[in-house]
Enzyme design. Structure first.
Site, PDB file in Angstrom:
ATOM      1  N   GLU A  15      29.129  -1.517  14.749  1.00  0.00           N
ATOM      2  CA  GLU A  15      29.559  -2.537  13.508  1.00  0.00           C
ATOM      3  C   GLU A  15      29.159  -2.709  12.485  1.00  0.00           C
ATOM      4  OE1 GLU A  15      30.997  -3.410  15.708  1.00  0.00           O
ATOM      5  OE2 GLU A  15      30.077  -5.389  16.386  1.00  0.00           O
ATOM      6  N   THR A  50      38.363  -9.629   7.451  1.00  0.00           N
ATOM      7  CA  THR A  50      37.273  -9.691   6.899  1.00  0.00           C
ATOM      8  C   THR A  50      36.310 -10.005   5.650  1.00  0.00           C
ATOM      9  OG1 THR A  50      37.249  -7.917   8.967  1.00  0.00           O
ATOM     10  CG2 THR A  50      35.129  -8.929   7.932  1.00  0.00           C
TER      11      THR A  50
HETATM   12  P1  ADP Z   1      36.237  -8.440  15.812  1.00  0.00           P
HETATM   13  O1  ADP Z   1      37.387  -9.138  15.229  1.00  0.00           O
HETATM   14  O2  ADP Z   1      37.891  -8.487  17.527  1.00  0.00           O
HETATM   15  O3  ADP Z   1      35.085  -8.072  16.730  1.00  0.00           O
HETATM   16  P2  ADP Z   1      36.078  -6.454  14.089  1.00  0.00           P
HETATM   17  O4  ADP Z   1      36.489  -6.742  12.857  1.00  0.00           O
HETATM   18  O5  ADP Z   1      34.734  -6.540  13.805  1.00  0.00           O
HETATM   19  O6  ADP Z   1      37.261  -6.901  15.239  1.00  0.00           O
HETATM   20  O7  ADP Z   1      36.499  -4.658  14.498  1.00  0.00           O
HETATM   21  C1  ADP Z   1      37.522  -4.752  13.286  1.00  0.00           C
HETATM   22  C2  ADP Z   1      38.108  -3.755  12.656  1.00  0.00           C
HETATM   23  O8  ADP Z   1      36.983  -1.648  12.717  1.00  0.00           O
HETATM   24  C3  ADP Z   1      38.703  -2.717  12.520  1.00  0.00           C
HETATM   25  O9  ADP Z   1      38.638  -2.562  10.974  1.00  0.00           O
HETATM   26  C4  ADP Z   1      39.444  -1.101  13.383  1.00  0.00           C
HETATM   27  O10 ADP Z   1      39.932  -0.541  12.351  1.00  0.00           O
HETATM   28  C5  ADP Z   1      37.515  -0.944  12.974  1.00  0.00           C
HETATM   29  N1  ADP Z   1      37.296   0.564  14.554  1.00  0.00           N
HETATM   30  C6  ADP Z   1      36.534   1.254  14.043  1.00  0.00           C
HETATM   31  N2  ADP Z   1      36.228   2.510  15.381  1.00  0.00           N
HETATM   32  C7  ADP Z   1      37.475   0.933  16.304  1.00  0.00           C
HETATM   33  C8  ADP Z   1      37.296   0.731  18.110  1.00  0.00           C
HETATM   34  N3  ADP Z   1      36.830   1.714  18.452  1.00  0.00           N
HETATM   35  N4  ADP Z   1      37.616  -0.731  18.256  1.00  0.00           N
HETATM   36  C9  ADP Z   1      37.997  -1.266  17.382  1.00  0.00           C
HETATM   37  N5  ADP Z   1      38.209  -1.542  15.903  1.00  0.00           N
HETATM   38  C10 ADP Z   1      37.435  -0.427  15.874  1.00  0.00           C
END
Ligand code: ADP
Length: 309
Positions: free
Chosen positions: A129, A182
């Site tokens: 994270e 973000t």
């Molecule tokens: P969400 O809003 O759905 O929680 P996040 O914003 O936390 O998603 O995460 C997305 C970010 O994490 C993107 O920048 C993405 O490129 C990066 N990332 C790296 N590895 C992964 C992965 N295995 N799965 C999803 N996102 C990933």
């Protein structure tokens, strides 16, 4: 050595209105699939990503970073390969990155005959994270790993508590397919809150936790209120107010932003109401011309699930 497992890594809804960075819950019908294998070649490799354009480099992928953190603590030479079948869109606000980091560490721990506790797995997954958002938050990885509803009572030291899941509780989620950076959703947040806001917010957190344990649906509904983050962040989500009004007038107990958005969640008692809420939200969003997905799910009390060993 060559042990392998295929798992379901669930989507999660963080914050749940009043619990910014501390509350979250786990979905049942939305999630990724992953195949994790142990190898004797001592390195972590992402060998396949299907369904999304995400980095294959171990140190750029949250699954790779989380597994590296686990192996550092394990201290024995071992290798891991990871295949990710992505169904949760990255940046959707329903824990796309958390599903990958939580799923990967859970599977490796399982294959190693569980040397680590759930709290330790949460800490490893939080490293993923940190890569995704710059902030090692646990409100998505905790419900993915423990299932149901979770509360991060403390970050230092890490103390995560699994809450009760009332059996008729259903969740409806709309994911408008717009990009909310973000950085934007973080920059609108104020870092100071007034005492009056804090009193209202912690009253609601207590109310929500009490409502979950006593299965008092009305209390859960009354407590799904966010006086700190939602007024600022909701302006980044088209038709947020109209969606919330439609959900509440169709019988939802409460409605708010899922994680940092743009997804919006609503909790309801029973699947009939959850479906009515989905219809009402769809009606609002169909008029916008924006693409969106709607999910209806019961709360997944198990978290990550084995598909095949
Ligand atoms: P969400 O809003 O759905 O929680 P996040 O914003 O936390 O998603 O995460 C997305 C970010 O994490 C993107 O920048 C993405 O490129 C990066 N990332 C790296 N590895 C992964 C992965 N295995 N799965 C999803 N996102 C990933």
């Amino acid at each position: 050595m060559n042990k392998s497992i295929k798992i379901f890594a669930p989507a999660t809804v963080a914050n749940l209105s009043c619990g910014f960075d501390v509350l979250g819950c786990c979905l049942d019908t939305v999630g990724d699939e992953m195949i994790i294998s142990l190898t004797s070649n001592p390195e972590v490799k992402i060998t396949k990503i299907d369904g999304a354009n995400l980095p294959l480099e171990t140190h750029k992928n949250v699954a790779g970073v989380a597994v590296e953190a686990l192996l550092k603590a394990y201290k024995k030479e071992i290798g891991v390969t990871i295949e990710i079948y992505k169904k949760i869109k990255a940046g959707s606000g329903i824990g796309s990155s958390a599903a990958s980091s939580a799923g990967a560490v859970w599977a490796v721990n399982y294959l190693l005959d569980s040397p680590f506790s759930s709290q330790e797995l949460i800490a490893f997954a939080m490293e993923g994270e940190k890569l995704a958002s710059g902030n090692a938050h646990a409100d998505n990885v905790a419900p993915a790993l423990l299932g149901g509803f979770t509360l991060v009572r403390s970050y230092k030291p890490l103390d995560v508590i699994k809450l009760n899941t009332p059996k008729d509780l259903m969740i409806t989620v709309i994911h408008p397919q717009i990009e909310v950076k973000t950085s934007d959703s973080r920059s609108v947040i104020k870092h100071n809150v007034s005492l009056q806001q804090a009193i209202q917010q912690w009253g609601n957190v207590g109310g929500l936790v009490a409502g979950l344990f006593t299965e008092d649906y009305e209390l859960i509904g009354r407590s799904l209120e966010d006086v700190i983050i939602e007024p600022l962040r909701s302006i980044l989500i088209p038709e947020f107010t109209a969606v919330k009004e439609a959900a509440l007038s169709s019988g939802a107990l409460g409605c708010g932003i899922s994680g940092s958005g743009p997804s919006i969640f609503a909790l309801s008692k029973g699947d009939k109401t959850a479906t009515l809420v989905a219809d009402a939200i769809r009606n609002v969003y169909s008029k916008t011309g924006l693409k969106f997905d709607i999910h209806i799910s019961k709360i997944n009390n198990d978290g990550i699930k084995i598909i095949e060993v």
